[in-house]
Write a protein that holds these residues in place. Structure first.
Motif, PDB file in Angstrom:
ATOM      1  N   PRO A 176       0.819  -1.211   0.000  1.00 21.55           N
ATOM      2  CA  PRO A 176       0.000   0.000   0.000  1.00 21.55           C
ATOM      3  C   PRO A 176       0.846   1.250   0.000  1.00 21.55           C
ATOM      4  CG  PRO A 176      -0.021  -1.059   2.164  1.00 21.55           C
ATOM      5  CD  PRO A 176       0.665  -2.006   1.237  1.00 21.55           C
ATOM      6  N   SER A 177       0.329   2.278  -0.630  1.00 22.70           N
ATOM      7  CA  SER A 177       1.040   3.553  -0.685  1.00 22.70           C
ATOM      8  C   SER A 177       1.198   4.143   0.696  1.00 22.70           C
ATOM      9  CB  SER A 177       0.270   4.539  -1.569  1.00 22.70           C
ATOM     10  OG  SER A 177       0.810   5.827  -1.461  1.00 22.70           O
ATOM     11  N   GLU A 178       2.362   4.731   0.946  1.00 17.17           N
ATOM     12  CA  GLU A 178       2.570   5.406   2.222  1.00 17.17           C
ATOM     13  C   GLU A 178       1.818   6.731   2.277  1.00 17.17           C
ATOM     14  OE1 GLU A 178       6.713   5.856   2.809  1.00 17.17           O
ATOM     15  OE2 GLU A 178       7.145   3.696   2.821  1.00 17.17           O
ATOM     16  N   HIS A 179       1.381   7.218   1.114  1.00 15.63           N
ATOM     17  CA  HIS A 179       0.665   8.497   1.041  1.00 15.63           C
ATOM     18  C   HIS A 179      -0.569   8.321   0.177  1.00 15.63           C
ATOM     19  CE1 HIS A 179       4.121  10.460   2.888  1.00 15.63           C
ATOM     20  NE2 HIS A 179       4.882   9.835   2.001  1.00 15.63           N
ATOM     21  N   PRO A 180      -1.591   7.561   0.664  1.00 17.18           N
ATOM     22  CA  PRO A 180      -2.761   7.303  -0.179  1.00 17.18           C
ATOM     23  C   PRO A 180      -3.512   8.542  -0.578  1.00 17.18           C
ATOM     24  CG  PRO A 180      -3.170   6.688   2.124  1.00 17.18           C
ATOM     25  CD  PRO A 180      -1.705   6.961   1.994  1.00 17.18           C
ATOM     26  N   GLU A 181      -3.381   9.608   0.214  1.00 19.45           N
ATOM     27  CA  GLU A 181      -4.116  10.819  -0.129  1.00 19.45           C
ATOM     28  C   GLU A 181      -3.641  11.417  -1.441  1.00 19.45           C
ATOM     29  OE1 GLU A 181      -0.559  11.976   2.368  1.00 19.45           O
ATOM     30  OE2 GLU A 181      -2.146  10.460   2.458  1.00 19.45           O
ATOM     31  N   GLU A 182      -2.392  11.077  -1.851  1.00 13.76           N
ATOM     32  CA  GLU A 182      -1.881  11.609  -3.099  1.00 13.76           C
ATOM     33  C   GLU A 182      -2.638  11.046  -4.303  1.00 13.76           C
ATOM     34  OE1 GLU A 182       2.244  10.807  -3.221  1.00 13.76           O
ATOM     35  OE2 GLU A 182       2.742  12.067  -1.493  1.00 13.76           O
ATOM     36  N   HIS A 183      -3.312   9.909  -4.113  1.00 12.32           N
ATOM     37  CA  HIS A 183      -3.992   9.248  -5.211  1.00 12.32           C
ATOM     38  C   HIS A 183      -5.502   9.432  -5.145  1.00 12.32           C
ATOM     39  CE1 HIS A 183      -0.156   7.409  -6.190  1.00 12.32           C
ATOM     40  NE2 HIS A 183      -0.044   7.068  -4.929  1.00 12.32           N
ATOM     41  N   ALA A 184      -5.970  10.224  -4.182  1.00 11.76           N
ATOM     42  CA  ALA A 184      -7.411  10.432  -4.052  1.00 11.76           C
ATOM     43  C   ALA A 184      -7.937  11.206  -5.251  1.00 11.76           C
ATOM     44  CB  ALA A 184      -7.706  11.191  -2.760  1.00 11.76           C
ATOM     45  N   VAL A 185      -9.153  10.879  -5.649  1.00 14.45           N
ATOM     46  CA  VAL A 185      -9.811  11.609  -6.723  1.00 14.45           C
ATOM     47  C   VAL A 185     -10.431  12.875  -6.133  1.00 14.45           C
ATOM     48  CG1 VAL A 185     -11.638  11.524  -8.452  1.00 14.45           C
ATOM     49  CG2 VAL A 185     -10.276   9.479  -7.979  1.00 14.45           C
ATOM     50  N   ARG A 186     -10.198  13.981  -6.793  1.00 15.73           N
ATOM     51  CA  ARG A 186     -10.723  15.264  -6.306  1.00 15.73           C
ATOM     52  C   ARG A 186     -11.904  15.662  -7.194  1.00 15.73           C
ATOM     53  NH1 ARG A 186      -8.981  19.277  -2.901  1.00 15.73           N
ATOM     54  NH2 ARG A 186      -9.477  21.444  -3.427  1.00 15.73           N
ATOM     55  N   ILE A 187     -13.107  15.518  -6.660  1.00 11.20           N
ATOM     56  CA  ILE A 187     -14.331  15.827  -7.398  1.00 11.20           C
ATOM     57  C   ILE A 187     -14.984  17.052  -6.771  1.00 11.20           C
ATOM     58  CG2 ILE A 187     -16.606  15.008  -8.092  1.00 11.20           C
ATOM     59  CD1 ILE A 187     -15.514  12.160  -7.979  1.00 11.20           C
TER      60      ILE A 187
END
Length: 304
Positions: free
Chosen positions: A5-16
């Protein structure tokens, strides 16, 4: 071997970004995005109109949609934007043009890849449909940005009947169209479903349109007959001449250009217009008028 898992999952969040999260469609879009696990960005003038639960699950940005600088700032980094033109004021066509220009400015400045516009059947005519002509202008603004844009060509909202409760309690479904002329009618819930799916999907690109047409075309006569069955009271459809509607709107103190915009919508639908988006499996949505009216309208009529 499972991926790490990514150490920074927020970097991959979709911004809608959702532009009218307290509207009858926007609020429903927000709830669907929450169910999908998204944390949407909500553009509001008054955050107190959002529930505490919605605020907790969203990023709330205070912004006036007429303020280009504020909208540009709020949409920075957006992967997708749901754009709905808010209530339009005394000169609807000018307001639509202005809101479309703001949206296009933000999309260009931030290179927003995908936009979903809540438009209407009739916008494709680019003239002769009163207030809907303004949505045609918004479509043109967004088409010029180079972004991938879906214009949702929605039918007549069932919920528009909620503005005519007094007449409905008197047993009249008023219309400017011939009482047996059928046009697409749709539930706001179904529009929200389609909008949310489009916002979440990355499978589409380019400039596209999608009809959101409800399960079947309906006339005012069809609506009256269904309400008669549901209420056990006689309800009839009645065509109201344009000049009568015009006089009524003027009596409310409505500005002349707004009157013309409202009355002009029916003229377009009375013409030989053929919608660009045909009824098919994609454009046909499930909620029937009978189901919507049983849940939303009939209890209000009984309460009166």
């Amino acid at each position: 071997m499972p991926s790490r898992p990514s150490e920074h999952p927020e970097e991959h969040a979709v911004r809608i970004v959702v532009s009218t999260p307290t509207g009858q469609v926007g609020a429903r879009v927000v709830s669907r995005l929450h169910r999908a696990g998204e944390r949407p960005v909500l553009l509001v003038r008054d955050p107190e109109r959002l529930s505490a639960e919605v605020r907790a699950r969203s990023e709330v940005v205070v912004a006036d949609l007429a303020d280009a600088d504020a909208v540009v700032a709020a949409t920075a980094g957006a992967d997708a934007v749901h754009w709905v033109v808010p209530s339009t004021g005394d000169d609807p066509l000018a307001a639509y043009d202005a809101f479309g220009a703001v949206a296009a400015t933000a999309v260009r400045a931030n290179r927003v890849p995908r936009v979903v516009l809540q438009s209407s059947v009739g916008a494709e005519a680019r003239g002769g449909f009163g207030e809907i002509d303004g949505l045609g202008r918004v479509e043109e603004h967004l088409d010029g940005t180079g972004a991938s844009v879906t214009h949702l060509r929605c039918g007549y909202f069932f919920s528009n009947l909620l503005m005519d409760l007094e007449a409905l309690r008197d047993g009249v479904v008023a219309t400017q169209l011939p009482v047996e002329q059928r046009i697409p009618w749709v539930a706001p819930d179904d529009v929200a479903d389609v909008a949310a799916l489009r916002l979440l999907s990355t499978a589409w690109s380019g400039r596209t349109t999608q009809g959101v047409l409800g399960p079947e075309d309906l006339s005012a006569g069809d609506v009256a007959r269904t309400l008669s069955e549901l209420t056990g009271r006689e309800v009839r459809a009645e065509q109201v001449p344009d000049e009568v509607v015009t006089a009524q709107l003027r009596s409310f103190g409505m500005a002349e250009r707004r009157v013309d915009a409202i009355v002009g919508m029916a003229r377009g639908f009375r013409s030989s217009f053929v919608p660009e988006d045909p009824r098919d499996d994609v454009s046909t949505t499930p909620t029937t008028f009978r189901a919507w009216a049983s849940q939303e309208l009939v209890p209000l009529l009984a309460a009166g």
